[in-house]
Design an enzyme around this catalytic site. Structure first.
Site, PDB file in Angstrom:
ATOM      1  N   ASP A  58       0.825  -1.214   0.000  1.00  0.00           N
ATOM      2  CA  ASP A  58       0.000   0.000   0.000  1.00  0.00           C
ATOM      3  C   ASP A  58       0.851   1.252   0.000  1.00  0.00           C
ATOM      4  O   ASP A  58       2.007   1.219   0.414  1.00  0.00           O
ATOM      5  CB  ASP A  58      -0.777   0.060   1.327  1.00  0.00           C
ATOM      6  CG  ASP A  58      -2.073  -0.694   1.258  1.00  0.00           C
ATOM      7  OD1 ASP A  58      -2.382  -1.234   0.194  1.00  0.00           O
ATOM      8  OD2 ASP A  58      -2.767  -0.722   2.286  1.00  0.00           O
ATOM      9  N   LYS A  79      -3.806   2.679  -2.669  1.00  0.00           N
ATOM     10  CA  LYS A  79      -5.097   3.323  -2.930  1.00  0.00           C
ATOM     11  C   LYS A  79      -5.157   4.522  -2.014  1.00  0.00           C
ATOM     12  O   LYS A  79      -5.225   4.392  -0.807  1.00  0.00           O
ATOM     13  CB  LYS A  79      -6.250   2.379  -2.609  1.00  0.00           C
ATOM     14  CG  LYS A  79      -6.386   1.246  -3.591  1.00  0.00           C
ATOM     15  CD  LYS A  79      -7.610   0.405  -3.317  1.00  0.00           C
ATOM     16  CE  LYS A  79      -8.880   1.162  -3.537  1.00  0.00           C
ATOM     17  NZ  LYS A  79      -9.143   1.487  -4.939  1.00  0.00           N
ATOM     18  N   MET A 194     -10.147   7.957   7.744  1.00  0.00           N
ATOM     19  CA  MET A 194     -10.481   8.570   6.454  1.00  0.00           C
ATOM     20  C   MET A 194     -11.511   9.692   6.627  1.00  0.00           C
ATOM     21  O   MET A 194     -12.425   9.834   5.812  1.00  0.00           O
ATOM     22  CB  MET A 194     -11.008   7.501   5.473  1.00  0.00           C
ATOM     23  CG  MET A 194      -9.949   6.487   5.104  1.00  0.00           C
ATOM     24  SD  MET A 194     -10.584   5.125   4.124  1.00  0.00           S
ATOM     25  CE  MET A 194     -11.186   4.022   5.379  1.00  0.00           C
TER      26      MET A 194
HETATM   27  N1  SAH Z   1      -5.735  -0.595   7.662  1.00  0.00           N
HETATM   28  C1  SAH Z   1      -5.360   0.733   8.142  1.00  0.00           C
HETATM   29  C2  SAH Z   1      -6.387   1.776   7.773  1.00  0.00           C
HETATM   30  C3  SAH Z   1      -6.504   2.007   6.283  1.00  0.00           C
HETATM   31  S1  SAH Z   1      -7.670   3.246   5.890  1.00  0.00           S
HETATM   32  C4  SAH Z   1      -5.156   0.661   9.651  1.00  0.00           C
HETATM   33  O1  SAH Z   1      -5.470  -0.359  10.277  1.00  0.00           O
HETATM   34  O2  SAH Z   1      -4.636   1.622  10.218  1.00  0.00           O
HETATM   35  C5  SAH Z   1      -6.630   4.664   5.751  1.00  0.00           C
HETATM   36  C6  SAH Z   1      -6.866   5.589   6.921  1.00  0.00           C
HETATM   37  O3  SAH Z   1      -6.236   5.083   8.089  1.00  0.00           O
HETATM   38  C7  SAH Z   1      -6.287   6.973   6.750  1.00  0.00           C
HETATM   39  O4  SAH Z   1      -7.136   7.806   5.996  1.00  0.00           O
HETATM   40  C8  SAH Z   1      -6.187   7.420   8.184  1.00  0.00           C
HETATM   41  O5  SAH Z   1      -7.438   7.811   8.686  1.00  0.00           O
HETATM   42  C9  SAH Z   1      -5.786   6.141   8.887  1.00  0.00           C
HETATM   43  N2  SAH Z   1      -4.327   6.010   9.043  1.00  0.00           N
HETATM   44  C10 SAH Z   1      -3.546   5.025   8.587  1.00  0.00           C
HETATM   45  N3  SAH Z   1      -2.269   5.201   8.973  1.00  0.00           N
HETATM   46  C11 SAH Z   1      -2.244   6.326   9.699  1.00  0.00           C
HETATM   47  C12 SAH Z   1      -1.232   7.037  10.404  1.00  0.00           C
HETATM   48  N4  SAH Z   1       0.042   6.620  10.424  1.00  0.00           N
HETATM   49  N5  SAH Z   1      -1.582   8.168  11.055  1.00  0.00           N
HETATM   50  C13 SAH Z   1      -2.862   8.601  11.071  1.00  0.00           C
HETATM   51  N6  SAH Z   1      -3.860   7.974  10.419  1.00  0.00           N
HETATM   52  C14 SAH Z   1      -3.555   6.851   9.773  1.00  0.00           C
END
Ligand code: SAH
Length: 279
Positions: A58, A79, A194
């Site tokens: 990703d 994505k 998100m």
């Molecule tokens: N599978 C991922 C989430 C994917 S959706 C998880 O478990 O974290 C993508 C969203 O995750 C982003 O828009 C944000 O809201 C959040 N996100 C992922 N990594 C992040 C980070 N390092 N800091 C803040 N938000 C994060």
């Protein structure tokens, strides 16, 4: 075809990895990479990195982590909302094609693969194609990332419930299937993944549902990375504060009591890594 848990040990095997599960040819391991800091990777994910022929990753996966697999071919299948990116069906087809070539495939996703990560869709597609699959969970940003920002999600006697919710749906609009006013009536903390693009409509819906306009909202950007920034705002100011602070995705909105320093309405920036002693 069933999904196998990677961890099937009754006791911890010896490091470094000689007795650990093999990423076999023709298999896909669907792994979480954690929120960013390479130290938050699981040992099963590290074990997979060391064996993979190809890594399909990703946009959210930290490059430093990929450097731990110099032998592996890298395929970016990120994505990111609003930006051109690989279609989900193409990502699934790529995974299936690589596995059918007999490669050891590591599908590495930010955070946890089954938490707003579309990991379920990929797992289903692989299973439908009879591709053997292992799932390795990761530390999701909405838990581990918030800890680095000094935000405990629960606290005995104070905050007993947490809701994880997505701020936009498959169409890219505000998550229409989420009943925001009903969510507002629950007492606990709300963690929005998100949610940056639609922070205004979301906060207004929560206020309509009964949340106080001055309720604290923390916004945590790029949690656990060197770009981590945290601001503390209020429900009725969230849009303006995001704009003023220049915050960009990836970021989490945390609405409710899950902040270490409640009552502080002015935007606040903490340095990475968060240190309680420094406060
Ligand atoms: N599978 C991922 C989430 C994917 S959706 C998880 O478990 O974290 C993508 C969203 O995750 C982003 O828009 C944000 O809201 C959040 N996100 C992922 N990594 C992040 C980070 N390092 N800091 C803040 N938000 C994060």
């Amino acid at each position: 075809m069933s999904v196998h848990p990677a961890a099937s040990f009754s006791r911890a095997p010896a490091l470094p990895f000689a007795e650990w599960p093999r990423l076999e040819k023709g298999w896909v391991w669907l792994c979480g990479a954690g929120p960013g800091d390479p130290g938050l990777l699981t040992l099963h994910a590290l074990n997979a990195l060391r064996q993979a022929d190809v890594i399909v990753h990703d946009a959210l996966v930290n490059e430093d982590i990929l450097d731990w697999a110099p032998q592996a071919q890298r395929i970016a299948a990120g994505k990111r909302g609003g930006k051109p990116s690989a279609k989900q069906a193409d990502i699934c087809d790529t995974l299936i094609a690589l596995a059918r070539k007999g490669l050891r495939v590591l599908r590495l996703k930010g955070g946890d693969p089954f938490t707003f990560g579309r990991g379920a869709e990929e797992a289903r597609a692989l299973m439908a194609a009879q591709v053997p699959l292992q799932v390795v969970p990761g530390i999701t940003s909405g838990i581990g990332g918030l800890a680095y920002a000094g935000i405990p999600l629960t606290e005995r006697g104070d905050n007993q419930a947490v809701t994880f919710v997505t701020g936009h749906d498959a169409t890219g609009g505000p998550a229409a299937s989420v009943n925001w006013p009903a969510l507002a009536k629950l007492s606990g903390t709300i963690v929005v993944y998100m949610g940056m693009k639609h922070a205004g409509p979301i906060s207004r819906a929560l206020i309509t549902g009964g949340r106080a306009p001055d309720e604290i909202v923390s916004i945590v950007m790029s949690a656990t990375t060197s770009a981590q920034r945290v601001i503390v705002s209020r429900l009725d100011r969230i849009e303006a504060d995001i704009l003023a602070a220049g915050l960009e995705p990836p970021a989490l909105l945390v609405i409710g009591k899950g902040v270490l320093i409640p009552g502080q309405a002015a935007p606040r920036v903490t340095l990475h890594p968060f240190s309680i002693a420094a406060e």
